[in-house]
Design a protein around this motif. Structure first.
Motif, short mmCIF file in Angstrom:
data_model
loop_
_atom_site.label_atom_id
_atom_site.label_comp_id
_atom_site.label_asym_id
_atom_site.label_seq_id
_atom_site.Cartn_x
_atom_site.Cartn_y
_atom_site.Cartn_z
N VAL A 1 7.31 -19.94 31.22
CA VAL A 1 7.26 -19.53 29.81
C VAL A 1 7.34 -18.01 29.70
CG1 VAL A 1 5.87 -19.53 27.70
CG2 VAL A 1 5.98 -21.59 29.13
N GLU A 2 6.59 -17.31 30.54
CA GLU A 2 6.61 -15.84 30.51
C GLU A 2 8.01 -15.30 30.81
OE1 GLU A 2 2.09 -14.62 31.90
OE2 GLU A 2 3.57 -15.13 33.44
N ASP A 3 8.68 -15.89 31.81
CA ASP A 3 9.98 -15.37 32.25
C ASP A 3 11.12 -15.72 31.30
OD1 ASP A 3 8.71 -14.35 34.44
OD2 ASP A 3 9.46 -15.84 35.87
N TYR A 4 11.08 -16.93 30.73
CA TYR A 4 12.25 -17.41 30.00
C TYR A 4 12.05 -17.53 28.48
CZ TYR A 4 14.00 -18.42 34.63
OH TYR A 4 14.42 -18.30 35.93
N ILE A 5 10.81 -17.49 28.01
CA ILE A 5 10.57 -17.61 26.56
C ILE A 5 9.94 -16.34 26.00
CG2 ILE A 5 9.38 -18.91 24.74
CD1 ILE A 5 9.62 -21.41 26.50
N LEU A 6 8.83 -15.92 26.59
CA LEU A 6 8.16 -14.72 26.09
C LEU A 6 8.81 -13.43 26.60
CD1 LEU A 6 4.35 -15.55 26.39
CD2 LEU A 6 5.63 -15.17 24.28
N HIS A 7 9.38 -13.51 27.81
CA HIS A 7 9.92 -12.32 28.48
C HIS A 7 8.85 -11.25 28.57
CE1 HIS A 7 13.80 -14.28 28.13
NE2 HIS A 7 13.61 -14.40 26.83
N ALA A 8 7.66 -11.66 28.90
CA ALA A 8 6.51 -10.75 28.99
C ALA A 8 5.39 -11.47 29.71
CB ALA A 8 6.06 -10.31 27.60
N LYS A 9 4.38 -10.71 30.15
CA LYS A 9 3.23 -11.26 30.84
C LYS A 9 2.06 -11.42 29.88
CE LYS A 9 2.47 -11.66 34.76
NZ LYS A 9 2.45 -12.91 35.58
N LEU A 10 1.35 -12.53 30.00
CA LEU A 10 0.13 -12.73 29.23
C LEU A 10 -1.02 -11.99 29.91
CD1 LEU A 10 0.60 -16.56 28.70
CD2 LEU A 10 0.74 -14.82 26.92
N TYR A 11 -2.11 -11.82 29.18
CA TYR A 11 -3.27 -11.14 29.74
C TYR A 11 -4.06 -12.02 30.71
CZ TYR A 11 -2.76 -7.02 26.80
OH TYR A 11 -2.31 -5.87 26.23
N PHE A 12 -4.02 -13.33 30.50
CA PHE A 12 -4.72 -14.23 31.42
C PHE A 12 -4.07 -15.60 31.37
CE2 PHE A 12 -6.96 -14.66 27.37
CZ PHE A 12 -7.11 -16.03 27.23
N ASN A 13 -4.26 -16.36 32.45
CA ASN A 13 -3.78 -17.73 32.53
C ASN A 13 -4.91 -18.69 32.18
OD1 ASN A 13 -1.10 -17.21 33.37
ND2 ASN A 13 -1.81 -16.89 35.48
N VAL A 14 -4.56 -19.80 31.54
CA VAL A 14 -5.58 -20.74 31.09
C VAL A 14 -6.28 -21.44 32.26
CG1 VAL A 14 -4.77 -21.08 28.73
CG2 VAL A 14 -3.71 -22.40 30.58
N VAL A 15 -5.57 -21.66 33.36
CA VAL A 15 -6.21 -22.25 34.54
C VAL A 15 -7.35 -21.34 35.00
CG1 VAL A 15 -5.92 -22.77 37.00
CG2 VAL A 15 -4.22 -23.56 35.36
#
Length: 266
Positions: free
Chosen positions: A198-212
């Motif tokens: 999702v980060e690479d192909y939809i958001l094109h950005a990094k989230l602050y944290f992963n839900v796992v």
């Protein structure tokens, strides 16, 4: 006459924080909302949709495609029609009004995903009150994809927990998560490797944290599949969690079965 009422809790978020102090578009996934909703209705239950502010959830454009229905265009069109026109999807309540009305009216609760719950539901105090009610009474509680992050709302310091995750201080987040009701529960949620897609192909950005990582920090026993985007559901006591969009049907089946068992025991 329906068997009982089921509470479907949606998110109102349309933007999610991304690294660099910006935001990206987000929302709720169409299939994750409608596939379980239809299964619940077809099993004889009445759905009541509620969100934090009482407005209808925004559907994430990334989910608005037949691809999330196994390429079945008829199923996709049925889902779109149901979400657009069915009264159950349009007579939206606020979470606060649901709490004030009385949670004993509901046999179970379901939270779909899309990244939106990461923004609002995981730190919403009414969401927390609802979860604590269902947890204390062992009522079926189902959450799908990113939806399971909403169980963080049950902790007494959910907002501080989320803020610590965004600040990159997991040790502090763990302190805020003390006495979390779901600590030790087995659960699943959208995996880190799936999130990277999702980060690479939809958001094109990094989230602050992963839900796992967030749920593990809080004390959850998170189990994800070795292969991305394979259906996967984990059931532990009253909690039923599905890992990703393709877990929609499997989660719906387990949730309906749990609702039926719960009613039979009442």
């Amino acid at each position: 006459m329906s068997k009982a009422k089921v509470l479907l809790i949606g998110s109102n978020a349309t933007r999610i924080e991304i690294q660099g102090g910006r935001t990206g578009a987000t929302g709720q996934y169409l299939n994750e909302t409608v596939v379980p909703a239809l299964a619940i209705v077809e099993a004889g239950y009445e759905i009541v949709l509620a969100t934090p502010d009482g407005t209808k959830p925004h559907i994430d454009e990334a989910s608005d495609t037949p691809d999330h229905f196994g390429g079945d265009k008829a199923a996709y069109e049925r889902a779109k029609t149901f979400y657009a026109n069915d009264p159950a999807m349009n007579e939206v309540r606020t979470l606060r009004s649901i709490v004030e009305e009385g949670l004993d009216n509901y046999a179970g609760v379901f939270v779909p995903g899309g990244q939106a719950p990461v923004v609002d539901l995981m730190q919403d105090p009414d969401m927390g009150e609802i979860l604590r009610h269902f947890h204390e009474r062992s009522k079926p509680t189902a959450l799908l994809c990113h939806g399971p992050i909403a169980v963080a709302a049950a902790m007494p310091h959910a907002r501080e927990f989320r803020a610590a995750l965004i600040a990159g201080v997991p040790a502090k987040a763990a302190e805020w998560a003390k006495d979390w009701q779901y600590a030790g529960y087995k659960m699943t949620v959208f995996s880190n490797s799936e999130e990277k897609v999702v980060e690479d192909y939809i958001l094109h950005a990094k989230l602050y944290f992963n839900v796992v990582d967030a749920l593990q920090t809080a004390g959850g026993q998170v189990i994800t599949t070795a292969t991305d985007f394979e259906p996967h559901v984990v059931e532990d006591r009253e909690l039923i969690t599905g890992q990703n969009p393709r877990s929609d049907r499997a989660l719906a089946g387990k949730f309906v079965a749990a609702l039926d068992r719960s009613l039979a025991m009442a």
